[in-house]
Design a protein around this motif. Structure first.
Motif, PDB file in Angstrom:
ATOM      1  N   GLU A  46      -7.141   1.129   3.398  1.00 27.79           N
ATOM      2  CA  GLU A  46      -6.438   0.820   2.349  1.00 27.79           C
ATOM      3  C   GLU A  46      -5.697  -0.232   2.621  1.00 27.79           C
ATOM      4  OE1 GLU A  46      -7.466   1.670  -0.672  1.00 27.79           O
ATOM      5  OE2 GLU A  46      -8.303   4.012  -0.197  1.00 27.79           O
ATOM      6  N   THR A  48      -5.685  -3.329   1.368  1.00 34.86           N
ATOM      7  CA  THR A  48      -5.113  -4.169   0.125  1.00 34.86           C
ATOM      8  C   THR A  48      -4.102  -3.528  -0.662  1.00 34.86           C
ATOM      9  OG1 THR A  48      -6.891  -3.586  -1.092  1.00 34.86           O
ATOM     10  CG2 THR A  48      -7.329  -5.455   0.250  1.00 34.86           C
ATOM     11  N   ASN A  49      -3.800  -2.271  -0.275  1.00 34.11           N
ATOM     12  CA  ASN A  49      -2.864  -1.641  -1.173  1.00 34.11           C
ATOM     13  C   ASN A  49      -1.556  -2.140  -1.022  1.00 34.11           C
ATOM     14  OD1 ASN A  49      -4.662   0.286  -2.041  1.00 34.11           O
ATOM     15  ND2 ASN A  49      -3.666   1.986  -1.172  1.00 34.11           N
ATOM     16  N   LYS A  56      -3.731 -10.649  -1.120  1.00 33.99           N
ATOM     17  CA  LYS A  56      -4.865  -9.937  -1.049  1.00 33.99           C
ATOM     18  C   LYS A  56      -6.047 -10.987  -0.909  1.00 33.99           C
ATOM     19  CE  LYS A  56      -5.621  -6.481  -4.264  1.00 33.99           C
ATOM     20  NZ  LYS A  56      -5.908  -5.807  -5.476  1.00 33.99           N
ATOM     21  N   SER A  76     -11.538   1.568   1.229  1.00 30.12           N
ATOM     22  CA  SER A  76     -10.788   1.072   0.142  1.00 30.12           C
ATOM     23  C   SER A  76     -11.253   1.881  -1.180  1.00 30.12           C
ATOM     24  CB  SER A  76     -10.762  -0.184  -0.046  1.00 30.12           C
ATOM     25  OG  SER A  76     -10.214  -0.748  -1.206  1.00 30.12           O
ATOM     26  N   ASP A  78     -10.542  -0.172  -3.919  1.00 27.11           N
ATOM     27  CA  ASP A  78     -10.653  -1.057  -4.493  1.00 27.11           C
ATOM     28  C   ASP A  78     -12.019  -2.003  -4.135  1.00 27.11           C
ATOM     29  OD1 ASP A  78      -9.946  -3.697  -5.814  1.00 27.11           O
ATOM     30  OD2 ASP A  78      -8.296  -4.217  -4.739  1.00 27.11           O
TER      31      ASP A  78
END
Length: 102
Positions: A46, A48-49, A56, A76, A78
């Motif tokens: 995770e 990019t959280n 990002k 992820s 995402d």
């Protein structure tokens, strides 16, 4: 950039254990330190959280570049963020707990 220079400039002091940094700044610093270390394999969970769009994008470009010489595993939710990276995606579905009888 994943991490930018504080307003005080490159000579800015950071308190022990990053106490003078915000949570987001500490997270970005930890990511930058991790990516700066030579490694044969990276596992990023995770990653990019909590990053803004600019950070990002910079991170994904860095991961893409690193993946040419390093095995990079990204965990992820995402998935759209990694559309531009050459990837193999394994979509996981939740496991159903089964009742065992003894």
């Amino acid at each position: 950039a994943v991490l930018s220079v504080p307003e005080e400039g490159e000579g800015a002091e950071v308190a022990e254990a990053g106490r003078s940094l915000s949570g987001g700044e500490r997270r970005r610093l930890a990511i930058a330190c991790t990516l700066a270390q030579p490694a044969d394999c990276l596992v990023l969970d995770e990653v990019t959280n909590g990053l803004d769009d600019e950070a990002k994008l910079a991170l994904i470009e860095t991961i893409s570049s690193l993946s040419r010489s390093t095995l990079v595993n990204v965990i992820s939710h995402d998935l759209a963020a990694f559309d531009t990276v050459e990837t193999t995606v394994h979509a996981m579905t939740p496991c159903r707990k089964t009742q065992e009888t003894v």
